[in-house]
Design an enzyme around this catalytic site. Structure first.
Site, PDB file in Angstrom:
ATOM      1  N   LYS A  56     111.452 -39.084  64.519  1.00 60.36           N
ATOM      2  CA  LYS A  56     110.025 -38.823  64.755  1.00 60.36           C
ATOM      3  C   LYS A  56     109.130 -39.420  63.670  1.00 60.36           C
ATOM      4  O   LYS A  56     107.950 -39.665  63.913  1.00 60.36           O
ATOM      5  CB  LYS A  56     109.777 -37.317  64.890  1.00 60.36           C
ATOM      6  CG  LYS A  56     110.402 -36.719  66.145  1.00 60.36           C
ATOM      7  CD  LYS A  56     110.064 -35.254  66.299  1.00 60.36           C
ATOM      8  CE  LYS A  56     110.713 -34.668  67.531  1.00 60.36           C
ATOM      9  NZ  LYS A  56     110.337 -33.249  67.752  1.00 60.36           N
ATOM     10  N   GLY A 118     111.889 -31.985  58.825  1.00 62.76           N
ATOM     11  CA  GLY A 118     111.766 -33.175  59.665  1.00 62.76           C
ATOM     12  C   GLY A 118     110.441 -33.232  60.412  1.00 62.76           C
ATOM     13  O   GLY A 118     109.482 -32.527  60.092  1.00 62.76           O
TER      14      GLY A 118
END
Length: 412
Positions: A56, A118
């Site tokens: 991502k 993340g």
């Protein structure tokens, strides 16, 4: 590729089913190793893709345009190819805020712990901030600027009121794991887990058992999928599709788990349900016997009930990893709380409540080979069945009627 999902490991993904519930187009799952990501975006051989762990943030340098909210969050999970130019968006933000609202997780003025660092963690931080969180802390396995370690969280921040898990801990095929023990957080009033496979992680089950609002990530995935699909097709987002996609996928992925006394009809009813619905059927007694290398009565007579229960536990854990299946359990499987926990991660537990006078003692069942044993077993187990069942079906009916009743119970 027309549309699809890219990520590291995608065997757990439900994105294809969600997009199938939203619109009629081809949607592929494409696993990439890190070295393949750059070439994938340079080739631009797709119309639109979703992006998941661990890319991502990785994809951002390969894009021509990034939306304001995605850039502010620092993570992209949707990329659209518009006439050869790649546009990046973050639809997870919409998905996460929709999930909080759906499950009544109130963020305003609360102390929030976000587990993980993340792309989804960054989205969780932005969502919590937008909803007025009082304090937000990101928890990491290793100390870095802007984070606290798990040890620090457990020693200094047990007054946290909201926990959001954005790590893959507890995700299939490691459903038995959990990132933290929530019993150490006495002020907790909300738990959200981005993991959606299994449908309810142990973290979520821990919270629900304590009466704390909690949810897995399937609703978030469904909501972001609806938003992503609209971006793919260049149309306005129809938010009414979120409930449709969520309900359809959840119903299809939930296991139908039949519990109840020996000879209550679990195998017969389960087999018929599987035939009628096109689901696969599993019997934990059959799995146990296969693992034991002999029929269960023979194993119990030779090794005793305690060792049999150990073998049964392995079988239950294996069965609990399936999704969208029909599972018939041994009569005593739910006596073990860990078995119940495993089965509830992906399943709805349905008790076939057949009255004692309709059950039968059988010589090939060492634990209930006499009327006296059967009666005592029934009296002992009935409260356990009732307490762990999500639904109770009258067992004093035909197999056909019971199967239809269970199917009706499972409809979204």
């Amino acid at each position: 590729m027309q549309f699809g999902l890219i990520g590291g490991v995608l065997g757990h993904s439900y994105s294809r089913e969600i997009h199938a519930a939203i619109a009629d187009y081809e949607y592929e799952l494409k696993e990439l190793i890190p070295e393949e990501v750059k070439a994938f975006f340079e080739n631009r051989d797709f119309k639109g893709v979703n992006v998941t762990i661990p890319y991502k943030q990785t994809v951002m340098p390969f894009l021509d345009e990034i939306s304001e909210n995605a850039r502010a969050i620092g993570a992209v999970n949707t990329v659209v190819n518009k006439n050869g130019r790649l546009y990046g968006y973050n639809t997870d933000f919409f998905g996460m805020t929709a999930m909080f609202e759906k499950y009544g997780i109130k963020i305003k003025d609360k102390k929030v712990l976000i587990l993980g660092t993340g792309g989804t963690s960054k989205t969780a931080f932005a969502a919590a901030k937008s909803l007025g969180a009082g304090e937000i802390l990101t928890v990491s396995r290793t100390k870095s600027e802007g984070t606290v370690t798990y040890d620090e969280a457990l020693s200094l921040h047990t007054d946290a009121q909201i926990i959001i898990n954005t790590t893959p801990v507890g995700m299939f095929p490691n459903g038995g794991k959990k990132p933290v023990d929530i019993s150490l957080f006495p002020s907790l009033c909300g738990v959200a887990d981005a993991v959606y496979n299994p449908l309810r992680t142990n973290l979520v089950l821990d919270a629900l058992e304590r009466g704390i609002p909690a949810c897995g990530g399937l609703y978030m995935l469904s909501a972001q999928g609806v938003m992503a699909s609209a971006l793919f097709r260049g149309i306005s987002c129809d938010t009414s599709l979120v409930e449709k996609a969520f309900a359809q996928v959840e119903a299809g992925k939930k296991n139908i788990v039949l519990i109840g006394m020996p000879t209550s009809g679990k195998t017969s009813v389960g087999t018929l349900i599987a035939e009628k619905t096109g689901r696969k059927f599993y019997d934990t007694d059959e799995i146990t016997a296969e693992n034991a290398g002999m029929p269960i009565p023979e194993y119990i007579n030779k090794n005793g009930e305690a060792l049999f229960r150990e073998k049964e536990k392995i079988a239950v854990e294996k069965a609990s990893e399936y999704s969208g299946a029909v599972i018939a359990t041994g009569g005593g499987a739910v006596l073990d709380k860990e078995n119940v926990r495993a089965l509830k991660r992906n399943g709805t537990l349905i008790f076939l409540n057949r009255p004692l006078e309709k059950l039968r003692a059988a010589g090939d069942r060492p634990l209930s080979d006499s009327s006296e044993k059967l009666k005592k077993m029934f009296e002992t187990r009935l409260p356990v069945y009732m307490s762990c069942a999500d639904a109770v079906i009258d067992g004093d009916i035909t197999v056909e009627q019971a199967a239809q009743a269970v199917i009706k119970e499972m409809k979204p």
